[in-house]
Design an enzyme around this catalytic site. Structure first.
Site, PDB file in Angstrom:
ATOM      1  N   TYR A  51     114.737  67.007 -14.526  1.00 38.55           N
ATOM      2  CA  TYR A  51     113.894  67.125 -13.328  1.00 38.55           C
ATOM      3  C   TYR A  51     113.710  68.586 -12.910  1.00 38.55           C
ATOM      4  CZ  TYR A  51     115.123  62.153 -12.713  1.00 38.55           C
ATOM      5  OH  TYR A  51     115.332  60.807 -12.885  1.00 38.55           O
TER       6      TYR A  51
ATOM      7  N   LEU B 293     109.174  50.585  -6.929  1.00 41.75           N
ATOM      8  CA  LEU B 293     107.848  50.316  -6.362  1.00 41.75           C
ATOM      9  C   LEU B 293     106.772  50.378  -7.446  1.00 41.75           C
ATOM     10  CD1 LEU B 293     108.153  52.551  -3.155  1.00 41.75           C
ATOM     11  CD2 LEU B 293     109.050  50.239  -3.556  1.00 41.75           C
TER      12      LEU B 293
ATOM     13  N   LEU C  94     105.785  52.838  -9.175  1.00 43.32           N
ATOM     14  CA  LEU C  94     104.963  54.025  -8.909  1.00 43.32           C
ATOM     15  C   LEU C  94     103.796  53.703  -7.978  1.00 43.32           C
ATOM     16  CD1 LEU C  94     104.871  55.806 -12.404  1.00 43.32           C
ATOM     17  CD2 LEU C  94     106.432  56.179 -10.482  1.00 43.32           C
TER      18      LEU C  94
ATOM     19  N   VAL D 116     117.541  53.195  -6.893  1.00 48.24           N
ATOM     20  CA  VAL D 116     117.200  54.578  -6.567  1.00 48.24           C
ATOM     21  C   VAL D 116     115.703  54.622  -6.302  1.00 48.24           C
ATOM     22  CG1 VAL D 116     116.969  56.921  -7.484  1.00 48.24           C
ATOM     23  CG2 VAL D 116     119.066  55.630  -7.883  1.00 48.24           C
TER      24      VAL D 116
ATOM     25  N   ARG E 170     112.390  57.048  -4.969  1.00 49.45           N
ATOM     26  CA  ARG E 170     111.941  58.426  -4.782  1.00 49.45           C
ATOM     27  C   ARG E 170     110.925  58.519  -3.651  1.00 49.45           C
ATOM     28  NH1 ARG E 170     107.976  60.878  -9.196  1.00 49.45           N
ATOM     29  NH2 ARG E 170     106.747  59.219  -8.267  1.00 49.45           N
ATOM     30  N   SER E 171     111.040  59.565  -2.858  1.00 53.19           N
ATOM     31  CA  SER E 171     110.001  59.928  -1.896  1.00 53.19           C
ATOM     32  C   SER E 171     110.226  61.369  -1.472  1.00 53.19           C
ATOM     33  CB  SER E 171     110.016  59.019  -0.669  1.00 53.19           C
ATOM     34  OG  SER E 171     108.978  59.405   0.231  1.00 53.19           O
TER      35      SER E 171
ATOM     36  N   SER F 134     112.066  54.894   6.270  1.00 56.09           N
ATOM     37  CA  SER F 134     111.591  53.516   6.158  1.00 56.09           C
ATOM     38  C   SER F 134     112.211  52.816   4.956  1.00 56.09           C
ATOM     39  CB  SER F 134     110.063  53.509   6.044  1.00 56.09           C
ATOM     40  OG  SER F 134     109.579  52.201   5.853  1.00 56.09           O
TER      41      SER F 134
ATOM     42  N   ARG G  42     106.907  53.586 -17.020  1.00 62.01           N
ATOM     43  CA  ARG G  42     107.557  54.704 -17.706  1.00 62.01           C
ATOM     44  C   ARG G  42     107.630  54.402 -19.203  1.00 62.01           C
ATOM     45  NH1 ARG G  42     106.887  59.042 -14.542  1.00 62.01           N
ATOM     46  NH2 ARG G  42     108.111  58.994 -12.620  1.00 62.01           N
TER      47      ARG G  42
END
Length: 282
Positions: free
Chosen positions: A57, A197, A199, A235, A237-238, A246, A273
């Site tokens: 990353y 989610l 993506l 896990v 991501r945001s 939220s 992915r």
């Protein structure tokens, strides 16, 4: 699962090595350094204690800076990073772990994962041997894998007699991974989901939005709750502080069996992915 519920007080799950891990954490894949620092700071502020990064990353140092600035005690945190495919190998995996610790500014990580099995490379078993050494030296509290198939995990166990604590995999209603989750459980490996989610592809799905309206929750909250109720760790991501808050507000409701089934019924094998059977990158 054990622990108290709350907006961000994620319960913990006990791993097969007796360490505990929060069931919900923040992922920082594809975030810039600035985005990473802001996201980690926001997550820690609302009570999130699991931060998931990776060498690939490129933001381990940013994670480390945010942790250092937060004032949160190290023993309260659960930090995960991952071994990149070019660093697979017995010696290189140990060197890579130490380099990740330097970038993070930490003495140890709570969980060190092989990012991809990369079957064409053929080194994941050697890498696992090196990670066993890293654990023995105290550089990683727990060790595990990511994107591994049931066969990959069985190879590790058969050849090293050491079972991964976690298998982090793409998992959402479009790819519910039922068989792999069962195989993980048979080996006492915790399934940890990423891309819960899909993506964003499921956020406007009619089934998801209909269920969300019934519970007066967001589609993202419903998708996260579905994953958690399957018994998975997750896990998510945001980069946006309000979205992070939220996403962690999912411990005050429970989906009915009919809604769990409806979401599970969306499974069509769609991946957002790469395919672990053939992918040799990251």
């Amino acid at each position: 699962m054990t622990g108290e519920s709350g907006a961000a007080a994620a319960p913990s799950i006990t791993l097969n090595d007796e360490h505990t891990m929060p069931v919900l954490g923040l992922g920082v894949a594809e975030l810039s350094d600035d985005e990473t620092e802001r996201a980690v700071s926001a997550a820690l502020e609302i009570g999130c204690r699991l931060i998931d990064t990776a060498y690939a990353y490129g933001n381990e140092a940013a994670v480390g800076r945010a942790i250092a600035a937060s004032g949160v005690a190290r023993e309260e945190l659960f930090v995960t990073t991952k071994l990149a495919t070019p660093d697979q190998g017995f010696t290189r995996s140990q060197e890579a772990c130490r380099a990740s610790l330097d970038r993070l500014g930490l003495d140890y990580v709570d969980l060190y994962l092989i990012h991809w099995p990369a079957p064409p490379v053929g080194k994941y078993v050697d890498a696992w041997g090196g990670m066993i050494q890293s654990r023995g030296e105290g550089h990683a509290r727990s060790i595990g894998v990511s994107n591994f198939t049931a066969e990959n995990i069985e190879n590790l166990i058969d050849l090293t007699f050491v079972t991964p604590a976690v298998n982090q995999i793409e998992l959402h209603p479009l790819l519910n991974q039922d068989e792999l989750r069962k195989a993980n459980a048979q080996h006492t490996v915790v399934t940890q989901s990423y891309c819960p989610l899909a993506l964003g592809r499921l956020l406007d799905n009619p089934t998801v939005t209909s269920i969300a309206s019934e519970y007066v929750k967001t589609p993202a909250q419903v998708l996260l709750r579905w994953n958690l109720q399957l018994g998975n760790a997750v896990v998510v991501r945001s980069a946006r502080p309000e979205r992070i808050a939220s996403n962690f507000d999912v411990f005050d409701f429970e989906l009915a069996a009919e809604h769990m089934d409806a979401l599970g019924g969306l499974n069509d094998g769609t991946r957002v992915r790469e395919d672990p059977l053939t992918y040799a990158g990251t």
